[in-house]
Enzyme design. Structure first.
Site, short mmCIF file in Angstrom:
data_model
loop_
_atom_site.label_atom_id
_atom_site.label_comp_id
_atom_site.label_asym_id
_atom_site.label_seq_id
_atom_site.Cartn_x
_atom_site.Cartn_y
_atom_site.Cartn_z
N LYS A 1 13.65 14.82 25.39
CA LYS A 1 13.26 13.50 25.93
C LYS A 1 14.25 13.03 27.00
O LYS A 1 14.88 11.99 26.87
CB LYS A 1 13.14 12.47 24.81
CG LYS A 1 12.05 12.83 23.79
CD LYS A 1 11.82 11.69 22.81
CE LYS A 1 10.70 11.98 21.84
NZ LYS A 1 11.03 12.92 20.78
N THR B 1 20.24 14.21 37.98
CA THR B 1 20.73 14.69 36.69
C THR B 1 19.59 15.32 35.88
O THR B 1 19.76 16.37 35.25
CB THR B 1 21.37 13.52 35.91
OG1 THR B 1 22.41 12.99 36.73
CG2 THR B 1 21.94 13.96 34.58
O1 C5P Z 1 8.31 15.00 10.47
P1 C5P Z 1 7.25 14.63 11.46
O2 C5P Z 1 6.00 15.47 11.34
O3 C5P Z 1 6.99 13.14 11.47
O4 C5P Z 1 7.91 15.01 12.86
C1 C5P Z 1 7.33 14.65 14.09
C2 C5P Z 1 8.19 15.17 15.20
O5 C5P Z 1 7.64 14.77 16.43
C3 C5P Z 1 9.63 14.63 15.17
O6 C5P Z 1 10.47 15.69 15.62
C4 C5P Z 1 9.61 13.50 16.19
O7 C5P Z 1 10.85 13.35 16.83
C5 C5P Z 1 8.58 14.01 17.19
N1 C5P Z 1 7.91 12.98 17.98
C6 C5P Z 1 7.22 11.93 17.43
N2 C5P Z 1 6.60 11.01 18.24
C7 C5P Z 1 6.65 11.16 19.57
C8 C5P Z 1 7.34 12.22 20.14
C9 C5P Z 1 7.95 13.13 19.31
O8 C5P Z 1 7.13 11.82 16.22
N3 C5P Z 1 5.99 10.30 20.34
#
Ligand code: C5P
Length: 231
Positions: free
Chosen positions: A63, A70
């Site tokens: 992210k 950068t």
């Molecule tokens: O454990 P879980 O299934 O909730 O994990 C969802 C993953 O997706 C985590 O790594 C979280 O950081 C990522 N994520 C999210 N929502 C977003 C982007 C990424 O839950 N909008």
């Protein structure tokens, strides 16, 4: 696309040792892994290189969001690593810098619209005047215009976003919960079958697999659900 390739397992684990153990438990049941802050900052980037060398695909969920120069330099390094997906926050300047820097490396840039743990009140608290739906819509259109390859979005938004971005962009959806599993801190969740039916291309699943008593069985059940879903 093969159903198994549409499942991205989030390796939200504290150490390379724990990640290696999970990857070996999952074996051929998973071919695509997401590495986020926790593992990346604990040796996960060299581990990612090893996964890629072993024929797995890697989604680096870092992210990125910084000044364009950068972001661009960071993206060049990620492209050299051989990652398949990299996330950046969906700000036009950030996406444009990332897209320019990935060049023709094979790396795909995914824009994060609004985190799935956010609802309207979280956005207002953070100073935004738009609610989740309006902000996601605006950011999706901007991401497409800036050349992003795909979007990370909630499965609830997938059908609507498909209309905005068209068929060319990958929709990658976290917040996936098989029926009966804990919602954890996710506020906008959907089952694997419903997410596919809503137009998701890839499902990101973390805790329902990595915290399962039998992670391989949990992954296989999700792949079966993806296969049977009507997209
Ligand atoms: O454990 P879980 O299934 O909730 O994990 C969802 C993953 O997706 C985590 O790594 C979280 O950081 C990522 N994520 C999210 N929502 C977003 C982007 C990424 O839950 N909008």
């Amino acid at each position: 696309m093969d159903a198994r390739e549409r499942l991205i397992v989030a390796l939200d684990l504290p150490s390379v040792k724990a990640a290696e153990s999970m990857v070996s438990k999952l074996g051929e049941s998973a071919s695509f892994y997401k590495i986020g802050y926790q593992l990346a900052y604990a040796g996960g980037l060299s581990f990612a290189a090893g996964l890629i060398a072993a024929g797995k695909k890697v989604f680096l969920d870092l992210k990125l969001h910084d000044i364009g120069n950068t972001v661009g330099k960071g993206v060049e390094s990620v492209a050299q690593l051989g990652a398949t997906f990299l996330t950046v926050h969906a700000y036009p300047q950030t996406i444009k810098a990332a897209v320019a820097a990935k060049s023709n490396s094979g790396l795909k840039i995914l824009a994060v619209t609004v985190l799935t743990s956010y609802d309207d009140s979280d956005l207002f608290e953070a100073g935004y005047k738009l609610g989740v739906n309006a902000l996601v819509t605006q950011r999706a259109a901007q991401a497409r215009a800036a050349g992003a390859d795909g979007l990370v979005c909630s499965a609830e938004e997938a059908a609507n976003l498909r209309k905005i971005v068209g068929p060319g962009m990958a929709l990658v959806t976290p917040g996936i919960r098989p029926a009966g599993s804990s919602r954890d801190d996710q506020k906008r969740i959907m089952t694997p079958a419903k997410a596919i039916a809503a137009g998701a291309d890839y499902l990101v699943v973390g805790r329902p697999i990595v915290e399962a008593a039998d992670p391989k069985a949990a992954a296989d059940a999700i792949v079966t659900e993806i296969k049977q879903a009507k997209s």
